[in-house]
Design an enzyme around this catalytic site. Structure first.
Site, PDB file in Angstrom:
ATOM      1  N   VAL A   1       3.539  -6.241   7.638  1.00 46.70           N
ATOM      2  CA  VAL A   1       2.493  -5.372   7.068  1.00 46.70           C
ATOM      3  C   VAL A   1       1.176  -6.136   7.044  1.00 46.70           C
ATOM      4  O   VAL A   1       1.123  -7.329   7.378  1.00 46.70           O
ATOM      5  CB  VAL A   1       2.866  -4.855   5.652  1.00 46.70           C
ATOM      6  CG1 VAL A   1       4.216  -4.154   5.663  1.00 46.70           C
ATOM      7  CG2 VAL A   1       2.839  -5.966   4.626  1.00 46.70           C
TER       8      VAL A   1
ATOM      9  N   SER B   1       2.554 -14.648  17.917  1.00 45.47           N
ATOM     10  CA  SER B   1       1.442 -14.462  18.846  1.00 45.47           C
ATOM     11  C   SER B   1       1.893 -13.706  20.079  1.00 45.47           C
ATOM     12  O   SER B   1       3.028 -13.836  20.516  1.00 45.47           O
ATOM     13  CB  SER B   1       0.879 -15.820  19.275  1.00 45.47           C
ATOM     14  OG  SER B   1      -0.171 -15.616  20.199  1.00 45.47           O
TER      15      SER B   1
ATOM     16  N   LYS C   1      -0.414 -21.275  13.800  1.00 44.64           N
ATOM     17  CA  LYS C   1      -0.830 -20.002  14.424  1.00 44.64           C
ATOM     18  C   LYS C   1      -2.347 -19.827  14.289  1.00 44.64           C
ATOM     19  O   LYS C   1      -3.024 -19.376  15.218  1.00 44.64           O
ATOM     20  CB  LYS C   1      -0.102 -18.832  13.760  1.00 44.64           C
ATOM     21  CG  LYS C   1      -0.631 -17.443  14.115  1.00 44.64           C
ATOM     22  CD  LYS C   1      -0.494 -17.155  15.584  1.00 44.64           C
ATOM     23  CE  LYS C   1      -0.822 -15.752  16.043  1.00 44.64           C
ATOM     24  NZ  LYS C   1      -1.823 -14.959  15.429  1.00 44.64           N
TER      25      LYS C   1
ATOM     26  N   HIS D   1      -3.977 -22.031  16.792  1.00 45.38           N
ATOM     27  CA  HIS D   1      -3.799 -21.375  18.101  1.00 45.38           C
ATOM     28  C   HIS D   1      -4.930 -20.366  18.319  1.00 45.38           C
ATOM     29  O   HIS D   1      -5.559 -20.327  19.383  1.00 45.38           O
ATOM     30  CB  HIS D   1      -2.433 -20.672  18.149  1.00 45.38           C
ATOM     31  CG  HIS D   1      -2.314 -19.651  19.240  1.00 45.38           C
ATOM     32  ND1 HIS D   1      -2.879 -18.392  19.144  1.00 45.38           N
ATOM     33  CD2 HIS D   1      -1.737 -19.697  20.466  1.00 45.38           C
ATOM     34  CE1 HIS D   1      -2.644 -17.721  20.265  1.00 45.38           C
ATOM     35  NE2 HIS D   1      -1.953 -18.489  21.073  1.00 45.38           N
ATOM     36  N   ASN D   2      -5.186 -19.553  17.321  1.00 51.88           N
ATOM     37  CA  ASN D   2      -6.237 -18.541  17.470  1.00 51.88           C
ATOM     38  C   ASN D   2      -7.616 -19.181  17.607  1.00 51.88           C
ATOM     39  O   ASN D   2      -8.451 -18.706  18.370  1.00 51.88           O
ATOM     40  CB  ASN D   2      -6.237 -17.581  16.277  1.00 51.88           C
ATOM     41  CG  ASN D   2      -5.082 -16.600  16.331  1.00 51.88           C
ATOM     42  OD1 ASN D   2      -4.057 -16.887  16.930  1.00 51.88           O
ATOM     43  ND2 ASN D   2      -5.235 -15.452  15.722  1.00 51.88           N
TER      44      ASN D   2
ATOM     45  N   GLU E   1      -7.949 -20.318  21.019  1.00 50.26           N
ATOM     46  CA  GLU E   1      -8.153 -19.106  21.837  1.00 50.26           C
ATOM     47  C   GLU E   1      -9.640 -18.707  21.839  1.00 50.26           C
ATOM     48  O   GLU E   1     -10.199 -18.376  22.887  1.00 50.26           O
ATOM     49  CB  GLU E   1      -7.280 -18.004  21.239  1.00 50.26           C
ATOM     50  CG  GLU E   1      -7.364 -16.653  21.869  1.00 50.26           C
ATOM     51  CD  GLU E   1      -6.495 -15.656  21.077  1.00 50.26           C
ATOM     52  OE1 GLU E   1      -5.328 -15.966  20.754  1.00 50.26           O
ATOM     53  OE2 GLU E   1      -7.001 -14.561  20.759  1.00 50.26           O
TER      54      GLU E   1
HETATM   55  P1  ATR Z   1      -0.365  -3.132  12.950  1.00 47.85           P
HETATM   56  O1  ATR Z   1      -1.418  -4.174  13.099  1.00 47.85           O
HETATM   57  O2  ATR Z   1       0.961  -3.573  13.468  1.00 47.85           O
HETATM   58  O3  ATR Z   1      -0.743  -1.783  13.478  1.00 47.85           O
HETATM   59  P2  ATR Z   1      -0.923  -3.352  10.120  1.00 47.85           P
HETATM   60  O4  ATR Z   1      -2.163  -2.526  10.026  1.00 47.85           O
HETATM   61  O5  ATR Z   1      -1.008  -4.819  10.059  1.00 47.85           O
HETATM   62  O6  ATR Z   1      -0.107  -2.903  11.387  1.00 47.85           O
HETATM   63  O7  ATR Z   1       0.086  -2.892   8.969  1.00 47.85           O
HETATM   64  C1  ATR Z   1       0.366  -1.561   8.730  1.00 47.85           C
HETATM   65  C2  ATR Z   1       1.708  -1.496   7.993  1.00 47.85           C
HETATM   66  O8  ATR Z   1       1.527  -2.016   6.659  1.00 47.85           O
HETATM   67  C3  ATR Z   1       2.234  -0.094   7.846  1.00 47.85           C
HETATM   68  O9  ATR Z   1       3.625  -0.148   8.074  1.00 47.85           O
HETATM   69  C4  ATR Z   1       1.918   0.222   6.408  1.00 47.85           C
HETATM   70  O10 ATR Z   1       2.782   1.178   5.795  1.00 47.85           O
HETATM   71  P3  ATR Z   1       2.404   2.772   5.823  1.00 47.85           P
HETATM   72  O11 ATR Z   1       2.888   3.266   7.142  1.00 47.85           O
HETATM   73  O12 ATR Z   1       3.125   3.317   4.690  1.00 47.85           O
HETATM   74  O13 ATR Z   1       0.902   2.835   5.677  1.00 47.85           O
HETATM   75  C5  ATR Z   1       2.152  -1.122   5.765  1.00 47.85           C
HETATM   76  N1  ATR Z   1       1.568  -1.223   4.422  1.00 47.85           N
HETATM   77  C6  ATR Z   1       0.262  -1.318   4.118  1.00 47.85           C
HETATM   78  N2  ATR Z   1       0.085  -1.423   2.789  1.00 47.85           N
HETATM   79  C7  ATR Z   1       1.326  -1.438   2.238  1.00 47.85           C
HETATM   80  C8  ATR Z   1       1.835  -1.548   0.903  1.00 47.85           C
HETATM   81  N3  ATR Z   1       1.007  -1.716  -0.144  1.00 47.85           N
HETATM   82  N4  ATR Z   1       3.158  -1.499   0.734  1.00 47.85           N
HETATM   83  C9  ATR Z   1       3.986  -1.354   1.774  1.00 47.85           C
HETATM   84  N5  ATR Z   1       3.584  -1.258   3.064  1.00 47.85           N
HETATM   85  C10 ATR Z   1       2.267  -1.298   3.285  1.00 47.85           C
END
Ligand code: ATR
Length: 473
Positions: free
Chosen positions: A77, A131, A186, A189-190, A193
């Protein structure tokens, strides 16, 4: 809820999470539990990928119950508050011996703090750098796990099964070190990059303005460079980007893209860490600042008329292009050397036993800076485990020495022509600073002693000294 128990779970099923879950499910022997705060996302993933045999849950409690013990779950998340919230939810349901992995882009100091807090409950907490973007998550990322050695015994085989494979078949994962070590590496690494991308950008700009070649022609130059020691994913995609034509206007796409570079913050974190550790990582810093400068659109608009030279065409285009290639290689070596210096200093500061050669090894595939060049870094550390700077390894010393005349000509041309080349020139200044017999730091020490009685050391004997500076002029 299915009664089948899963051996690994994923929480957070946005792009990265769902791809990682699919990658895990595609490996023999894995059964993958999935949970997302918004249940409809879980339903969609399960419906779209029946072949994965996911074990879905609607609540965190159900998710915990669906996992074999000791449980292993990877959180995917957003970094920050969302990660904190999910950790708290999992800790409430998990038991001592279970493993919680944070696969997000957490700041390593957050990981250190979270690991210490979760450890109190007897649960293992592993910050794992991942990554390779969404494609890597699905088909094989480079993985940089931290956490305890004990947790890696369970986690290691799972991570090895999903990691990218280098040409020699080795999975791109290693236990980096305890607590925040994985996220720290990590982050660096970035940062590297950023430097690599900026150097390539400067090379392109110099060639374009110095020779008048078109983006499509420069694409062919990069494609040719990709068969030399510069061979890397970033050089490869640079050729692709430069080749691209905008469908709407028929112009090279690179001319239609607004020249304001974005950043999500990991470059800035790397530079902040380098400053805190006192490591002069000028290549990464200049690359990060170059993105900031590009985004100062208001200032840039006002500054457009400031005086400066026009870029003069070079006399011999082919010779100049070869100079730029050599300059790019030399600067890249310095930028990577500086990046590894941050890793060394961070490891010392935080008590991590990081194997630098292994780090270079797991960056050979799956990640954005993947390149054959990294094998040379692994070899350098294998030959000299106590190497004090990468640039001092004979292979890299020779490479920089071989390219330095060209590098100096390119930096001179850039300065004389008013073409900004901050990464090329700052890495050269660093190189000259490092090899200098004497630095003007002696004068700075004198000044410090003059106005602040900060004292200085002498070249001819031990101790600290202060001069009673005379006010007389
Ligand atoms: P990515 O980069 O892979 O697109 P992200 O934006 O880093 O994803 O993370 C989004 C994820 O965080 C989603 O699964 C989101 O859940 P929802 O689909 O319910 O929005 C999750 N997420 C964000 N805040 C959260 C919280 N407070 N509790 C649980 N999950 C959360």
């Amino acid at each position: 809820m299915s009664s089948a128990k899963a051996n690994i779970g994923v929480v957070g099923l946005a792009v990265m999470g769902s791809n990682l879950a699919r990658n895990l499910a595609s490996r023999e022997g894995n059964s993958v539990a999935v949970y997302n705060r918004t249940g409809s996302k879980t339903d969609e993933l399960v419906a779209e990928h029946p072949e994965a045999g996911f074990v879905p849950s609607k609540t965190v409690a159900e998710f915990a119950a669906s996992l074999e013990q000791p449980r292993t779950a990877i959180i995917m998340v957003q970094a920050g508050a969302a990660t904190n919230a999910v950790i708290d939810q999992l800790v409430a349901e998990f038991e001592p011996g279970d493993i919680i992995v944070d696969g997000g882009n957490a700041l390593f100091t957050d990981t250190i703090r979270r690991e210490a807090a979760v450890r109190e409950t007897g649960i293992h907490f592993v910050g794992c750098g991942i990554s390779g973007g969404e494609e890597g998550a699905l088909n094989g990322p480079s993985l940089m796990p931290g956490g305890t050695v004990e947790s890696y015994e369970t986690l290691g085989p799972i991570l090895r099964s999903i990691a990218a494979l280098a040409d020699d078949g080795e999975p791109c994962v290693t236990h980096i070190g305890t607590d925040g070590a994985g996220h720290f590496v990590k982050m660096v690494h970035n940062g590297i990059e950023y430097a690599d991308m900026q150097l390539i950008g400067e090379a392109y700009d110099l060639i374009r303005r110095g020779t008048g070649k078109t983006p499509a022609e420069i694409a062919e130059i990069f494609a040719a460079w990709n068969t030399t020691e510069l061979e890397s994913y970033l050089i490869e995609i640079t050729a692709e980007v430069l080749r691209q034509v905008d469908a709407e206007t028929g112009s090279p796409l690179v001319d239609v893209i607004l020249d304001a570079a974005g950043a999500k913050g990991t470059g800035a974190w790397t530079v902040q860490s380098a400053l805190n550790l006192g490591v002069p990582s000028t290549g990464i810093a200049e690359a990060t600042f170059a993105r900031s400068l590009s985004s100062q659109l208001g200032q840039r608009a006002q500054a457009k008329g400031l005086p400066g030279p026009e870029a003069a065409a070079v006399d011999d285009a082919d010779a100049f292009i070869e100079d730029v290639r050599l300059a790019l290689y030399a600067s890249k070596i310095i930028a990577y050397s500086q990046g590894f210096d941050i890793i060394v200093a961070g490891a010392e500061e935080h008590g991590w036993n990081i194997d630098k050669g292994e780090v270079a090894k797991i960056w050979r595939a799956g990640c954005i800076i993947r390149a054959r060049f990294l094998e040379r870094i692994t070899e350098a550390y294998a030959e000299q485990p106590d190497l004090v700077a990468l640039v001092l390894a004979p292979f890299f010393t020779d490479a920089v020495a071989g390219g330095q005349d060209a590098w100096r000509r390119v930096v001179q041309y850039a300065a004389g022509s008013g073409i900004p080349a901050p990464a090329f020139s700052s890495t050269l200044a660093y190189y000259d600073g490092l090899r200098a017999d004497r630095l003007p730091a002696a004068l700075v020490q004198g000044q410090r002693d003059f106005f602040g009685a900060h004292t200085y050391r002498r070249v001819d004997r031990e101790g600290s000294f202060h001069t009673e500076w005379s006010g007389d002029r």
